[in-house]
Scaffold this active site. Structure first.
Site, PDB file in Angstrom:
ATOM      1  N   TYR A   1       0.810  -1.209   0.000  1.00 36.99           N
ATOM      2  CA  TYR A   1       0.000   0.000   0.000  1.00 36.99           C
ATOM      3  C   TYR A   1       0.846   1.263   0.000  1.00 36.99           C
ATOM      4  O   TYR A   1       2.025   1.246   0.338  1.00 36.99           O
ATOM      5  CB  TYR A   1      -0.974   0.013   1.183  1.00 36.99           C
ATOM      6  N   CYS A   2       0.213   2.355  -0.405  1.00 34.29           N
ATOM      7  CA  CYS A   2       0.784   3.692  -0.320  1.00 34.29           C
ATOM      8  C   CYS A   2      -0.378   4.582   0.100  1.00 34.29           C
ATOM      9  O   CYS A   2      -1.423   4.076   0.489  1.00 34.29           O
ATOM     10  CB  CYS A   2       1.416   4.124  -1.649  1.00 34.29           C
ATOM     11  N   LYS A   3      -0.222   5.870   0.037  1.00 27.06           N
ATOM     12  CA  LYS A   3      -1.284   6.747   0.553  1.00 27.06           C
ATOM     13  C   LYS A   3      -2.631   6.457  -0.107  1.00 27.06           C
ATOM     14  O   LYS A   3      -3.623   6.190   0.563  1.00 27.06           O
ATOM     15  CB  LYS A   3      -0.914   8.219   0.348  1.00 27.06           C
TER      16      LYS A   3
END
Length: 150
Positions: free
Chosen positions: A87-89
């Site tokens: 995941y990322c933002k």
């Protein structure tokens, strides 16, 4: 809506809000979190392996140098019967790029096939132009290694 999007049996892609939801992580039996950001938190669960890839969603960032390490970590986790979430933002560019690199290396998919597979799991993915160029370079590198082995 909070959700982990299933890319393969052992790989999910998500945004930070969903990935940090302890209930979701438990429900999907996630054992490895790959956080592709400099500032997003990790889930609170302490019994989980965690890997941070400290890059911004910037076309000039070098995500390429992390491809092998991330792809191998996801594959190793899958072989142990575990599951990974990347995941990322927003779950659009950085995390998608890492998932695509994994599919290219360990599932032997072309860049186009890998992108399509991740997009099918999570429609909003959109690796930035710099990351796309790095994935193209990675595809050539993987093809070259494959040729050298045969």
């Amino acid at each position: 809506m909070l959700q982990l999007c299933r890319v393969t049996e052992a790989l999910f892609i998500s945004n930070a809000r969903s990935a940090c939801d302890g209930e979701l992580i438990r429900c999907e039996a996630v054992t490895l979190c790959i956080n592709v950001s400099r500032q997003q938190p990790f889930p609170a669960a302490s019994d989980m392996a965690a890997l941070r890839v400290p890059v911004y969603d910037d076309p000039n960032e070098d995500l390429y140098v992390h491809f092998d390490r991330c792809a191998d970590a996801i594959e190793e986790e899958a072989r142990r019967g575990g599951r990974s979430v990347v995941y990322c933002k927003n779950g659009r560019s950085r995390s998608a790029t890492v998932c695509v690199a994994y599919l290219m290396k360990h599932h032997k998919l072309s860049l186009t096939e890998a992108l399509q597979k991740v997009k099918t799991a999570r429609q909003v993915i959109d690796p930035n132009p710099g990351f796309m160029a790095q994935l193209e370079r990675y595809e050539q590198e993987l093809k070259k290694k494959d040729r050298d082995l045969n």
